[in-house]
Design a protein around this motif. Structure first.
Motif, PDB file in Angstrom:
ATOM      1  N   UNK A 136       0.817  -1.226   0.000  1.00 33.90           N
ATOM      2  CA  UNK A 136       0.000   0.000   0.000  1.00 33.90           C
ATOM      3  C   UNK A 136       0.849   1.274   0.000  1.00 33.90           C
ATOM      4  N   UNK A 137       1.903   1.291   0.815  1.00 34.82           N
ATOM      5  CA  UNK A 137       2.778   2.452   0.843  1.00 34.82           C
ATOM      6  C   UNK A 137       3.495   2.655  -0.476  1.00 34.82           C
ATOM      7  N   UNK A 138       3.907   1.555  -1.100  1.00 39.37           N
ATOM      8  CA  UNK A 138       4.580   1.646  -2.394  1.00 39.37           C
ATOM      9  C   UNK A 138       3.634   2.201  -3.462  1.00 39.37           C
ATOM     10  N   UNK A 139       2.353   1.803  -3.373  1.00 48.32           N
ATOM     11  CA  UNK A 139       1.359   2.295  -4.331  1.00 48.32           C
ATOM     12  C   UNK A 139       1.207   3.805  -4.215  1.00 48.32           C
ATOM     13  N   UNK A 140       1.129   4.299  -2.984  1.00 50.49           N
ATOM     14  CA  UNK A 140       0.999   5.743  -2.761  1.00 50.49           C
ATOM     15  C   UNK A 140       2.224   6.478  -3.306  1.00 50.49           C
ATOM     16  N   UNK A 141       3.400   5.907  -3.057  1.00 48.49           N
ATOM     17  CA  UNK A 141       4.640   6.529  -3.542  1.00 48.49           C
ATOM     18  C   UNK A 141       4.696   6.544  -5.063  1.00 48.49           C
ATOM     19  N   UNK A 142       4.231   5.436  -5.688  1.00 56.47           N
ATOM     20  CA  UNK A 142       4.272   5.339  -7.142  1.00 56.47           C
ATOM     21  C   UNK A 142       3.315   6.331  -7.794  1.00 56.47           C
ATOM     22  N   UNK A 143       2.133   6.536  -7.191  1.00 54.77           N
ATOM     23  CA  UNK A 143       1.142   7.451  -7.765  1.00 54.77           C
ATOM     24  C   UNK A 143       1.690   8.875  -7.843  1.00 54.77           C
ATOM     25  N   UNK A 159       4.739   9.758  -8.467  1.00 53.98           N
ATOM     26  CA  UNK A 159       5.978   9.828  -9.250  1.00 53.98           C
ATOM     27  C   UNK A 159       5.703   9.542 -10.724  1.00 53.98           C
ATOM     28  N   UNK A 160       6.042  10.468 -11.591  1.00 55.65           N
ATOM     29  CA  UNK A 160       5.860  10.270 -13.033  1.00 55.65           C
ATOM     30  C   UNK A 160       6.714   9.120 -13.538  1.00 55.65           C
ATOM     31  N   UNK A 161       7.950   9.030 -13.033  1.00 61.10           N
ATOM     32  CA  UNK A 161       8.846   7.951 -13.448  1.00 61.10           C
ATOM     33  C   UNK A 161       8.286   6.584 -13.057  1.00 61.10           C
ATOM     34  N   UNK A 162       7.757   6.471 -11.839  1.00 65.98           N
ATOM     35  CA  UNK A 162       7.193   5.203 -11.384  1.00 65.98           C
ATOM     36  C   UNK A 162       5.975   4.816 -12.201  1.00 65.98           C
ATOM     37  N   UNK A 163       5.126   5.798 -12.532  1.00 62.06           N
ATOM     38  CA  UNK A 163       3.930   5.514 -13.324  1.00 62.06           C
ATOM     39  C   UNK A 163       4.301   5.043 -14.729  1.00 62.06           C
ATOM     40  N   UNK A 164       5.323   5.658 -15.320  1.00 67.54           N
ATOM     41  CA  UNK A 164       5.774   5.230 -16.650  1.00 67.54           C
ATOM     42  C   UNK A 164       6.317   3.817 -16.609  1.00 67.54           C
ATOM     43  N   UNK A 202      11.277   6.712 -22.522  1.00 68.23           N
ATOM     44  CA  UNK A 202      10.725   6.531 -21.179  1.00 68.23           C
ATOM     45  C   UNK A 202      11.844   6.486 -20.134  1.00 68.23           C
ATOM     46  N   UNK A 203      11.657   7.156 -19.004  1.00 66.96           N
ATOM     47  CA  UNK A 203      12.698   7.219 -17.962  1.00 66.96           C
ATOM     48  C   UNK A 203      12.671   5.989 -17.052  1.00 66.96           C
ATOM     49  N   UNK A 204      12.996   4.839 -17.598  1.00 62.68           N
ATOM     50  CA  UNK A 204      12.945   3.599 -16.819  1.00 62.68           C
ATOM     51  C   UNK A 204      14.342   2.983 -16.733  1.00 62.68           C
ATOM     52  N   UNK A 205      14.564   2.220 -15.664  1.00 62.70           N
ATOM     53  CA  UNK A 205      15.856   1.537 -15.487  1.00 62.70           C
ATOM     54  C   UNK A 205      15.987   0.409 -16.498  1.00 62.70           C
ATOM     55  N   UNK A 206      17.182   0.159 -16.960  1.00 62.73           N
ATOM     56  CA  UNK A 206      17.418  -0.882 -17.974  1.00 62.73           C
ATOM     57  C   UNK A 206      18.391  -1.929 -17.433  1.00 62.73           C
TER      58      UNK A 206
END
Length: 338
Positions: free
Chosen positions: A157-164, A166-171, A215-219
């Motif tokens: 649940x906490x991770x979900x709130x943090x992801x919402x 963050x634009x990077x997390x949503x992408x 997209x700003x994602x880790x590779x």
């Protein structure tokens, strides 16, 4: 022209096996990398285990069409072992597990694994699966996952709130969800399209989308295989005096053996070829894990996804699984940047 059964034909089914090996290679490539990353170790170690599973285990007697490599069922165990004992100890654990499998095969204990209830193994793998899913949700969002399995689940649940927020997390989440969607929907496409494995198609499409939209994602980074080979040093063997390490070795041995032999029974139901010789298959798995341990790589088991892909692609002999290991080796050695 020799018939398929002609004694003068040394490789009567080479065409079928060659085609099947390419399909299995394309399925195995993203899985080897994915299992390694999920286990918290360098991606190269997953490829090394896939290569050993194809070439070493593939050449040995046992199951003719079953394919071996790094398995999701051991991901949580590997992650915890590396966290508790360190990466250098992984080679010792896998090496010891392989030697135990060789001993059990020599003592003809393979058949006794069939006495284990399937529901017990399925329950165990389902529990492991929940922890894997929870951990990968963090990875999909680009967040750091808690160490323990319970903390991973409780922290969602906490991770979900943090992801919402963050634009990077949503992408990153959108890209992960799209990858899963492609794999699920791929099975509904025409058979001609399904010649390309769904896992490969998902990885390629997601990669293209990442590059096209920036997209700003880790590779994932895959470097040379030789630099990743880390044979366990003598100091790593000192850990064998630790009761906790011995317990981990026994867990690796039992779970890897059970998963491999259950997979063999499932694969036997998919084809009409020779049946699996369980004691020989256990020794094949032991030989593969012994080599993986010496190279400091991930443990290997027989894996039903790659095995069923091998059967459905028309494989007839063990040549297909050996060749898939060769393709993994050539790809990783010649095209690591890809």
């Amino acid at each position: 022209m020799n018939s398929p059964t002609s004694p003068t034909s040394k490789f009567p089914y080479i065409r079928q096996d060659f085609g099947a090996s390419l399909v299995v290679f394309l399925v195995a490539l993203p899985l080897c990398v994915g299992v390694a990353v999920a286990s918290g170790v360098p991606a190269e170690l997953g490829l090394i285990t896939g290569i050993v599973g194809g070439i070493v285990a593939g050449l040995m007697p046992g199951s003719s069409l079953q394919v071996s490599g790094p398995a999701a069922g051991l991901t949580v165990l590997v992650f915890e072992a590396v966290r508790q004992f360190g990466l250098p100890a992984l080679g010792v654990i896998v090496l010891a597990a392989g030697l135990l499998q060789l001993a059990m095969g020599a003592l003809k204990l393979g058949r006794w694994f069939r006495a284990i209830s399937v529901s017990v193994v399925e329950g165990m793998l389902a529990g492991i699966g929940l922890v894997i899913i929870a951990g990968q949700l963090y990875a999909a969002a680009g967040l750091k996952a808690p160490a323990s399995g319970l903390d991973k689940i409780a922290g969602l649940p906490g991770a979900f709130v943090e992801a919402v927020g963050s634009t990077t997390a949503l992408a990153s989440l959108a890209l992960g969800a799209g990858t899963v969607a492609v794999m699920v929907l791929w099975k509904r496409l025409p058979k001609k399209v399904q010649v390309v494995p769904g896992a490969l198609a998902a990885v390629v499409l997601a990669t293209v989308a990442t590059l096209a939209f920036g997209l700003p994602v880790a590779k994932v980074e895959v470097k040379g295989l030789l630099d990743s080979v880390q044979p366990p040093g003598l100091d790593a063997f000192g850990g064998l005096a630790d009761v906790a390490l011995i317990g981990t070795i026994l867990a690796f041995t039992l779970i890897a053996s059970a998963e491999s032999l259950f997979s063999a029974a499932a694969v036997d139901r998919l084809h009409d070829g020779p049946r699996t010789e369980y004691d020989k298959e256990l020794m094949a798995q032991g030989a593969g894990n012994t080599v993986c341990g010496l190279l400091g790589a991930l443990p290997m088991t027989a894996v039903i996804v790659r095995s069923s892909a091998n059967v459905h692609a028309g494989a007839r002999t063990k040549a297909s699984r050996v060749l898939h290991g060769v393709w993994l080796l050539l790809f990783a050695a010649l095209l690591p940047g890809a």
